[in-house]
Enzyme design. Structure first.
Site, PDB file in Angstrom:
ATOM      1  N   SER A 161       0.834  -1.195   0.000  1.00  0.00           N
ATOM      2  CA  SER A 161       0.000   0.000   0.000  1.00  0.00           C
ATOM      3  C   SER A 161       0.873   1.251   0.000  1.00  0.00           C
ATOM      4  O   SER A 161       1.716   1.416  -0.886  1.00  0.00           O
ATOM      5  CB  SER A 161      -0.953  -0.044   1.206  1.00  0.00           C
ATOM      6  OG  SER A 161      -1.907   0.972   1.144  1.00  0.00           O
ATOM      7  N   HIS A 179      -8.236  -4.825  -0.482  1.00  0.00           N
ATOM      8  CA  HIS A 179      -6.921  -4.217  -0.279  1.00  0.00           C
ATOM      9  C   HIS A 179      -6.181  -4.830   0.905  1.00  0.00           C
ATOM     10  O   HIS A 179      -4.962  -4.979   0.883  1.00  0.00           O
ATOM     11  CB  HIS A 179      -7.084  -2.708  -0.082  1.00  0.00           C
ATOM     12  CG  HIS A 179      -5.787  -1.966   0.020  1.00  0.00           C
ATOM     13  ND1 HIS A 179      -4.850  -1.967  -0.991  1.00  0.00           N
ATOM     14  CD2 HIS A 179      -5.267  -1.204   1.010  1.00  0.00           C
ATOM     15  CE1 HIS A 179      -3.806  -1.239  -0.632  1.00  0.00           C
ATOM     16  NE2 HIS A 179      -4.035  -0.759   0.575  1.00  0.00           N
ATOM     17  N   ASP A 194      -8.942  -6.000  -4.942  1.00  0.00           N
ATOM     18  CA  ASP A 194      -8.487  -4.728  -4.380  1.00  0.00           C
ATOM     19  C   ASP A 194      -8.944  -3.611  -5.316  1.00  0.00           C
ATOM     20  O   ASP A 194      -8.339  -3.366  -6.350  1.00  0.00           O
ATOM     21  CB  ASP A 194      -6.961  -4.741  -4.247  1.00  0.00           C
ATOM     22  CG  ASP A 194      -6.406  -3.458  -3.639  1.00  0.00           C
ATOM     23  OD1 ASP A 194      -7.186  -2.522  -3.375  1.00  0.00           O
ATOM     24  OD2 ASP A 194      -5.180  -3.399  -3.431  1.00  0.00           O
TER      25      ASP A 194
END
Length: 379
Positions: free
Chosen positions: A151, A353, A320
């Site tokens: 991320s 995610h 995601d």
């Protein structure tokens, strides 16, 4: 697999000012960090793990006084784990502006004797990387075997490959993106507005008033948390289940909590508001918004990555939607255009995610195999 066990955080102070992308600077700052494993004789087995929004330097293991406080990537880092601390020396660093020990808005500004509050300068991904490079200098690490992150941590790893191409041999970018979409920026701004409009925020100087803008933090976390989960995952866990199903299984016909998903999000928001700093949330989400390494190259990511020298591994997850596989493939294509060595895995996982933090065996095995390859190079 066994955990690393008890770990001890460390700190490093820097007196020399750090010039920031905004044109501001910060001096007399401290970075918190943790290390796991043993640095080899030629200092070639160091791996830097960069953290995401609400994480910290506490990557693995636990503290002696709090066994339940397990590192946020403990399933990834440790003896015999994909990033094996029997082979690698792993470093986790808490970013500037955070609320987990590194100098941030809640700390005293030496020039005023009061907490920085709203006066803490805006920081970027590139500023964090520059600070991490200074820490590496002090630790005597000239080149990392790998810089990795998921991320926002993946953004930092990508920035490392651009800013310091000679200081890492491998770069691992997981569930990340070369820049935020307009939708992602919009989510971040709505979350920030929840904090900025909280009456207890006091324009960022709430410390002096002895309060915390908890209402704003709760809403910000609820908004963010929705984006970390996939629709399928939410449907499987919660669906339209009612919180009182075991009792009446009827709607309350009010504006309290009817559904399990509402209860879950409010719990996450309440928990977050107890430990996270509002100014830190503003800073980190703005750093996310500003990240765009292709911007100085008229949006050409291939040109932005032309100076990189590392070998790359990228991982994305099919569900995601915050940082979709398409965004990882943009990075892959730009690297291929530059004839870089690239390994890419697109994992069909249901968890959205947050999948990069979880125990998908295919994902873990891919990372394990890649680190085995790096370990082979060390020999």
């Amino acid at each position: 697999m066994p955990s690393i066990g008890i770990v001890t955080p460390q700190s490093m102070h820097f007196a020399e000012p750090l010039a920031l992308q905004s044109g501001a600077q910060i001096a007399d700052y401290t970075l918190m960090y943790e290390t796991y494993g043993t640095l080899n004789a030629d200092r070639s087995n160091a791996v830097l793990v960069c953290h995401a929004l609400n994480a910290s330097h506490h990557v693995a293991g636990h503290y002696a006084d709090n066994p339940k406080n397990v590192g946020w990537w403990d399933n990834m880092v440790g003896p015999g784990k994909p990033l094996d601390t029997d082979k690698f020396f792993v470093i986790g660093v808490n970013n500037l502006g955070s609320c987990f020990g590194s100098t941030g808005p809640m700390h005293v500004n030496p020039s005023t004797g009061k907490p920085y509050g709203a006066a803490f300068p805006v920081v970027t991904v590139e500023d964090w990387v520059a600070a991490q490079a200074r820490l590496a200098d002090k630790l005597g690490i000239e080149q990392f075997a790998c810089v990795m992150g998921g991320s926002l941590g993946g953004m930092q790893a990508l920035a490392w490959s651009i800013m310091y191409p000679d200081r890492l041999r491998h770069c691992m970018v997981i569930a990340s993106t070369p820049k935020l979409s307009a939708q992602n920026i919009a989510f971040n701004d709505v979350a920030r507005q929840a904090i900025l409009t909280d009456p207890d925020f006091y324009n960022g100087d709430f410390y002096a008033h002895g309060v915390v803008p908890k209402r704003g933090l709760r809403v910000a976390r609820m908004i963010g948390h929705i984006t970390y989960l996939s629709n399928d995952d939410m449907a499987e866990k919660f669906g339209r289940k009612l919180r009182n199903a075991a009792e009446t299984n009827e709607y309350a016909f009010g504006f309290g909590i009817d559904f399990e998903i509402e209860s879950y999000l409010r719990y996450q928001g309440d928990k977050f508001s107890e430990y996270f700093d509002a100014n830190t949330y503003l800073l980190i989400t703005k750093a996310l918004d500003y990240f765009d390494p292709a911007r100085p190259y008229d949006g050409d990511l291939t040109r932005a990555l032309a100076g990189t020298k590392a070998k790359f591994m990228l991982v994305s997850f099919t569900t995601d939607w915050r940082f979709s596989p398409e965004r990882s493939r943009e990075i892959v294509q730009a690297l291929v255009n530059n004839r870089r060595s690239v390994t890419y895995a697109e994992i069909d996982a249901p968890h959205g995610h947050d999948a990069f933090l979880l125990e998908d065996s295919r994902y873990m095995n891919m990372v394990r195999a890649y680190y085995a390859r790096i370990a082979g190079e060390l020999q």
